[in-house]
Design a protein around this motif. Structure first.
Motif, mmCIF file in Angstrom:
data_model
loop_
_atom_site.group_PDB
_atom_site.id
_atom_site.type_symbol
_atom_site.label_atom_id
_atom_site.label_comp_id
_atom_site.label_asym_id
_atom_site.label_seq_id
_atom_site.Cartn_x
_atom_site.Cartn_y
_atom_site.Cartn_z
ATOM 1 N N UNK A 27 41.209 37.903 36.904
ATOM 2 C CA UNK A 27 42.184 38.997 36.877
ATOM 3 C C UNK A 27 41.565 40.267 36.297
ATOM 4 N N UNK A 28 40.837 40.107 35.206
ATOM 5 C CA UNK A 28 40.227 41.256 34.522
ATOM 6 C C UNK A 28 39.119 41.882 35.377
ATOM 7 N N UNK A 29 38.234 41.045 35.929
ATOM 8 C CA UNK A 29 37.075 41.534 36.667
ATOM 9 C C UNK A 29 37.458 42.096 38.037
ATOM 10 N N UNK A 30 38.347 41.405 38.741
ATOM 11 C CA UNK A 30 38.742 41.840 40.091
ATOM 12 C C UNK A 30 39.890 42.852 40.063
ATOM 13 N N UNK A 31 40.466 43.060 38.872
ATOM 14 C CA UNK A 31 41.600 43.976 38.716
ATOM 15 C C UNK A 31 42.769 43.569 39.616
ATOM 16 N N UNK A 32 43.126 42.275 39.481
ATOM 17 C CA UNK A 32 44.245 41.707 40.220
ATOM 18 C C UNK A 32 45.107 40.902 39.253
ATOM 19 N N UNK A 33 46.273 40.540 39.722
ATOM 20 C CA UNK A 33 47.151 39.633 39.003
ATOM 21 C C UNK A 33 47.285 38.387 39.871
ATOM 22 N N UNK A 34 47.083 37.206 39.277
ATOM 23 C CA UNK A 34 47.161 35.957 40.041
ATOM 24 C C UNK A 34 48.365 35.147 39.597
ATOM 25 N N UNK A 51 41.818 49.685 43.797
ATOM 26 C CA UNK A 51 42.144 49.035 45.068
ATOM 27 C C UNK A 51 40.922 48.458 45.788
ATOM 28 N N UNK A 52 39.753 49.070 45.608
ATOM 29 C CA UNK A 52 38.537 48.560 46.264
ATOM 30 C C UNK A 52 38.145 47.211 45.669
ATOM 31 N N UNK A 53 38.142 47.115 44.336
ATOM 32 C CA UNK A 53 37.820 45.835 43.683
ATOM 33 C C UNK A 53 38.892 44.790 44.028
ATOM 34 N N UNK A 54 40.135 45.231 44.039
ATOM 35 C CA UNK A 54 41.240 44.304 44.299
ATOM 36 C C UNK A 54 41.175 43.709 45.703
ATOM 37 N N UNK A 55 40.575 44.446 46.644
ATOM 38 C CA UNK A 55 40.430 43.919 48.007
ATOM 39 C C UNK A 55 39.601 42.643 48.035
ATOM 40 N N UNK A 75 30.546 36.851 41.879
ATOM 41 C CA UNK A 75 29.408 37.684 42.301
ATOM 42 C C UNK A 75 29.803 38.571 43.486
ATOM 43 N N UNK A 76 30.896 38.230 44.161
ATOM 44 C CA UNK A 76 31.399 39.073 45.243
ATOM 45 C C UNK A 76 31.759 40.470 44.733
ATOM 46 N N UNK A 77 32.038 40.575 43.447
ATOM 47 C CA UNK A 77 32.424 41.855 42.854
ATOM 48 C C UNK A 77 31.225 42.654 42.345
ATOM 49 N N UNK A 78 30.032 42.016 42.311
ATOM 50 C CA UNK A 78 28.844 42.674 41.767
ATOM 51 C C UNK A 78 28.393 43.848 42.607
ATOM 52 N N UNK A 79 28.690 43.799 43.875
ATOM 53 C CA UNK A 79 28.119 44.750 44.809
ATOM 54 C C UNK A 79 29.085 44.871 45.979
ATOM 55 N N UNK A 80 29.317 46.078 46.424
ATOM 56 C CA UNK A 80 30.265 46.287 47.525
ATOM 57 C C UNK A 80 29.871 45.551 48.798
ATOM 58 N N UNK A 81 28.594 45.269 48.961
ATOM 59 C CA UNK A 81 28.123 44.674 50.211
ATOM 60 C C UNK A 81 28.213 43.144 50.233
ATOM 61 N N UNK A 82 28.334 42.495 49.083
ATOM 62 C CA UNK A 82 28.390 41.028 49.082
ATOM 63 C C UNK A 82 29.644 40.572 49.828
#
Length: 184
Positions: A27-34, A51-55, A75-82
């Motif tokens: 939740x903290x890293x992806x900026x979402x609520x689960x 919103x980009x991280x939350x996607x 690790x999907x959040x480490x880089x926009x391209x992953x």
């Protein structure tokens, strides 16, 4: 906006983690609520920040649901391209025995095929249930997917390993690096 992701019941504990630690970290890293429904494996993913991280939040949850450990999924959040991708092995199988055989071919003896796909593409690979999951840069994911599809189509392992080595050498040359024969 809320997205709903369904994950296997046996992966809910991994998603939540000890005392809810992993869930809070996502939740903290992806900026979402689960919101996890542990009865049916449904996870509501609602954007709470950028919103980009939350996607990528739903993909983090899907990746954990498909067998990746939380660190690999995050690790999907480490880089926009992953990116995260899966292949449904069951769709390529004629019956349960064929499914087991195809999974076995993807894993390889003592996990060797799966390991080589990871080493020669740079992607992270998991075979869980009836899926082949991969996380990496788009080119890494494409090569890993191609190798998996070759194996599922019945290509000899040697041909697939040659394909992977050739792609690995091409990538090293593209990066201006020298290639030394793999002797694993």
């Amino acid at each position: 906006m809320t997205q709903h992701v369904k994950i296997p019941q046996d992966r809910i504990g991994v998603l939540i983690g000890s005392g809810g630690e992993t869930l809070r970290r996502i939740e903290r890293t992806a900026e979402v609520s689960l919101d996890v429904d542990s009865e049916n494996g449904s996870v509501a993913v609602e954007k709470a920040g950028d919103p980009i991280r939350a996607l990528k939040g739903p993909d983090v949850v899907r990746a954990i649901g498909r067998g990746f450990d939380p660190d690999a999924a995050l690790s999907l959040l480490d880089d926009d391209m992953r990116m995260f991708d899966t292949i449904d092995i069951e769709r390529a199988a004629r019956n349960d025995n064929d499914l087991r055989r195809k999974k076995g071919r993807l894993i390889g003896e003592n996990g060797r095929t799966r390991q080589l796909i990871e080493e020669l593409t740079g992607a992270s690979v998991v075979i869980y249930g009836s899926t082949f999951g991969v996380i990496g840069q788009p080119q890494e994911v494409d090569i890993a997917r191609s190798a998996a599809e070759m194996i599922l189509d019945g290509a000899p392992h040697g041909s697939v390993y040659s394909f992977l080595e050739r792609k690995h050498v091409e990538e090293l040359k593209h990066q201006g690096m020298e290639y030394h024969e793999y002797s694993g």
